[in-house]
Motif scaffolding. Structure first.
Motif, PDB file in Angstrom:
ATOM      1  N   LYS A 280     -16.786 -21.490   2.577  1.00 50.18           N
ATOM      2  CA  LYS A 280     -17.178 -21.052   3.908  1.00 50.18           C
ATOM      3  C   LYS A 280     -18.704 -21.129   4.022  1.00 50.18           C
ATOM      4  O   LYS A 280     -19.412 -20.556   3.187  1.00 50.18           O
ATOM      5  CB  LYS A 280     -16.702 -19.624   4.167  1.00 50.18           C
ATOM      6  CG  LYS A 280     -15.238 -19.383   3.828  1.00 50.18           C
ATOM      7  CD  LYS A 280     -14.900 -17.914   3.884  1.00 50.18           C
ATOM      8  CE  LYS A 280     -13.542 -17.606   3.312  1.00 50.18           C
ATOM      9  NZ  LYS A 280     -13.484 -17.782   1.839  1.00 50.18           N
ATOM     10  N   SER A 282     -22.301 -21.284   6.844  1.00 48.68           N
ATOM     11  CA  SER A 282     -22.846 -21.096   8.193  1.00 48.68           C
ATOM     12  C   SER A 282     -24.259 -21.652   8.254  1.00 48.68           C
ATOM     13  O   SER A 282     -24.959 -21.730   7.238  1.00 48.68           O
ATOM     14  CB  SER A 282     -22.855 -19.607   8.573  1.00 48.68           C
ATOM     15  OG  SER A 282     -23.797 -18.893   7.786  1.00 48.68           O
ATOM     16  N   ASN A 346     -25.751 -21.260   4.584  1.00 53.14           N
ATOM     17  CA  ASN A 346     -25.488 -20.048   3.817  1.00 53.14           C
ATOM     18  C   ASN A 346     -24.021 -20.025   3.418  1.00 53.14           C
ATOM     19  O   ASN A 346     -23.137 -20.351   4.218  1.00 53.14           O
ATOM     20  CB  ASN A 346     -25.800 -18.805   4.657  1.00 53.14           C
ATOM     21  CG  ASN A 346     -27.262 -18.696   4.994  1.00 53.14           C
ATOM     22  OD1 ASN A 346     -28.114 -18.856   4.125  1.00 53.14           O
ATOM     23  ND2 ASN A 346     -27.571 -18.446   6.263  1.00 53.14           N
ATOM     24  N   HIS A 348     -20.559 -18.077   2.284  1.00 56.23           N
ATOM     25  CA  HIS A 348     -19.908 -16.790   2.559  1.00 56.23           C
ATOM     26  C   HIS A 348     -18.709 -16.630   1.630  1.00 56.23           C
ATOM     27  O   HIS A 348     -17.935 -17.567   1.435  1.00 56.23           O
ATOM     28  CB  HIS A 348     -19.439 -16.735   4.012  1.00 56.23           C
ATOM     29  CG  HIS A 348     -20.546 -16.752   5.017  1.00 56.23           C
ATOM     30  ND1 HIS A 348     -20.918 -15.654   5.753  1.00 56.23           N
ATOM     31  CD2 HIS A 348     -21.383 -17.760   5.391  1.00 56.23           C
ATOM     32  CE1 HIS A 348     -21.918 -15.983   6.548  1.00 56.23           C
ATOM     33  NE2 HIS A 348     -22.219 -17.249   6.354  1.00 56.23           N
ATOM     34  N   THR A 349     -18.556 -15.451   1.081  1.00 53.25           N
ATOM     35  CA  THR A 349     -17.413 -15.177   0.213  1.00 53.25           C
ATOM     36  C   THR A 349     -16.260 -14.540   0.981  1.00 53.25           C
ATOM     37  O   THR A 349     -15.126 -14.511   0.497  1.00 53.25           O
ATOM     38  CB  THR A 349     -17.806 -14.238  -0.944  1.00 53.25           C
ATOM     39  OG1 THR A 349     -18.351 -13.026  -0.398  1.00 53.25           O
ATOM     40  CG2 THR A 349     -18.854 -14.904  -1.829  1.00 53.25           C
ATOM     41  N   LYS A 350     -16.553 -14.046   2.198  1.00 54.21           N
ATOM     42  CA  LYS A 350     -15.531 -13.417   3.032  1.00 54.21           C
ATOM     43  C   LYS A 350     -15.480 -14.132   4.383  1.00 54.21           C
ATOM     44  O   LYS A 350     -16.385 -14.895   4.719  1.00 54.21           O
ATOM     45  CB  LYS A 350     -15.849 -11.932   3.235  1.00 54.21           C
ATOM     46  CG  LYS A 350     -15.801 -11.122   1.939  1.00 54.21           C
ATOM     47  CD  LYS A 350     -16.093  -9.653   2.222  1.00 54.21           C
ATOM     48  CE  LYS A 350     -16.019  -8.825   0.933  1.00 54.21           C
ATOM     49  NZ  LYS A 350     -16.297  -7.391   1.189  1.00 54.21           N
ATOM     50  N   PHE A 352     -15.961 -14.978   8.284  1.00 53.14           N
ATOM     51  CA  PHE A 352     -17.147 -14.753   9.116  1.00 53.14           C
ATOM     52  C   PHE A 352     -16.965 -13.528  10.008  1.00 53.14           C
ATOM     53  O   PHE A 352     -17.916 -12.802  10.266  1.00 53.14           O
ATOM     54  CB  PHE A 352     -17.413 -15.986   9.993  1.00 53.14           C
ATOM     55  CG  PHE A 352     -17.513 -17.271   9.214  1.00 53.14           C
ATOM     56  CD1 PHE A 352     -18.616 -17.528   8.413  1.00 53.14           C
ATOM     57  CD2 PHE A 352     -16.502 -18.206   9.267  1.00 53.14           C
ATOM     58  CE1 PHE A 352     -18.700 -18.703   7.674  1.00 53.14           C
ATOM     59  CE2 PHE A 352     -16.581 -19.395   8.535  1.00 53.14           C
ATOM     60  CZ  PHE A 352     -17.675 -19.647   7.746  1.00 53.14           C
TER      61      PHE A 352
END
Length: 358
Positions: A280, A282, A346, A348-350, A352
């Motif tokens: 994931k 962004s 960036n 993301h581990t979770k 958005f």
């Protein structure tokens, strides 16, 4: 190929929806604006015509054990009137489709499959059923399906006369008889918010749609649905999931219950090292689109965007992508190539956005 229409097609035309061809159907892309429709679902309530989805009924003494055999998730130990999300895989672990399996009774299971895969799924399931005491029916043409999604979904359904039990859990289903009026109510959906999917006859769907519209429920199209599902990082077949990768490559390891005696693909998947990792990302400026290259700090291509959009809630470009797994620990920075401009991303581990489902 002849383009099909759902039972609600005339309602979309009346509302001046922007229409588009999707999975062989003429479907509403948007009605007002994507932003307004997304906000309605996140903050209030919206409704979607998803009647293009496929429905299969499996009936017989071994219906439950058969479904447990063809999907990777655990179906045998699921309670009655509950549902489970799962990939449908081949022996080599590759994904035929992803689906929701509903345990209606001790000998009845409903499968809801993707519209673009109805024939492929039905043919595959039919080819596996011969050694089980159960029968397979394709009911896709008999059902309409309306998804009512958002924090006020339960409230508006009760307002139009849909009876929902108190403390009705997420991923549960109730039915009023498959043969009588074809009305099934499931607390499921594809937005990350609380909501329901109403399987019904075509005539009832038209009545329900009009009732919901009359009390202010916002009609929403496929464009809003796509933004909503990307914000909560739900995969879509043909994007994150394909005929050429496994659940372990696409962030679905949690759907593999390998402690069960047997299911199609178990042997292969139990010994498989993933080639890809679903990631994931962004970016502050720009919109990452499907197919855009993902690069590491050395500007070497390490993957591609599978789904991307502009987040309505976070006001930034967001995406999911498949990254080569072999050197992933060595990646210090990610970039996305947007028309020749390398935009730093960036990780993301979770998801958005954290949805509000029960």
């Amino acid at each position: 190929m002849k383009i099909q229409k759902t039972s609600l097609h005339n309602e979309h035309i009346i509302l001046n929806a922007k229409m588009a061809h999707f999975a062989g159907y003429d479907m509403p892309l948007q009605y007002s604006s994507v932003k307004e429709e997304v906000i309605a679902v996140r903050k209030n309530v919206g409704m979607f015509d998803v009647s293009h989805m496929g429905e299969f009924l499996i009936e017989g003494p071994q219906a439950i054990s058969f479904v447990d055999y063809i999907i990777t998730n655990d179906f045998t130990n699921l309670e009655l009137k509950k549902a489970v999300y799962s990939p449908l895989c081949r022996e080599d672990g590759t994904i035929i489709d992803d689906l929701i399996a509903y345990k209606l009774t001790d000998n009845q299971v409903l499968l809801c499959v993707n519209a673009s895969n109805i024939k492929k799924d039905f043919d595959w399931i039919k080819s596996q059923i011969s050694s089980f005491d159960c029968k397979l029916k394709n009911l896709s043409d008999e059902y309409s399906l309306i998804a009512v999604q958002g924090p006020n979904a339960e409230k508006v359904l009760k307002e139009v006369g849909i009876k929902i039990p108190e403390n009705f859990p997420y991923y549960s289903i109730i039915n009023n008889g498959l043969e009588k009026d074809k009305l099934l109510i499931a607390r499921t959906g594809y937005t990350g918010e609380d909501g329901f999917e109403i399987f019904s006859s075509h005539a009832f769907a038209c009545i329900l749609w009009k009732k919901l519209k009359s009390i202010g429920v916002v009609p929403c199209g496929l464009a809003a649905r796509d933004v909503l599902r990307i914000e909560v990082c739900y995969p879509l077949y043909g994007h994150e999931l394909t005929d050429f990768i496994t659940p372990l490559d696409s962030g679905l390891s949690w759907t593999l219950k390998t402690n069960r005696p047997n299911f199609i693909g178990k042997t292969f998947l139990s010994n498989y090292n993933p080639i890809y990792k679903l990631t994931k990302l962004s970016i502050k400026n720009g919109i990452p689109r499907e197919g855009y290259e993902i690069l590491n700090q050395d500007k070497r291509v390490v993957g591609k965007v599978t789904s991307g959009t502009m987040s309505i809630q976070d006001h930034k470009g967001i995406c999911m992508g498949l990254i080569e797994n072999k050197d992933i620990e060595k990646i210090e920075k990610y970039f996305i190539n947007i028309r020749g401009v390398y935009c730093e991303a960036n990780i993301h581990t979770k998801p958005f956005i954290t949805g509000g489902h029960k």
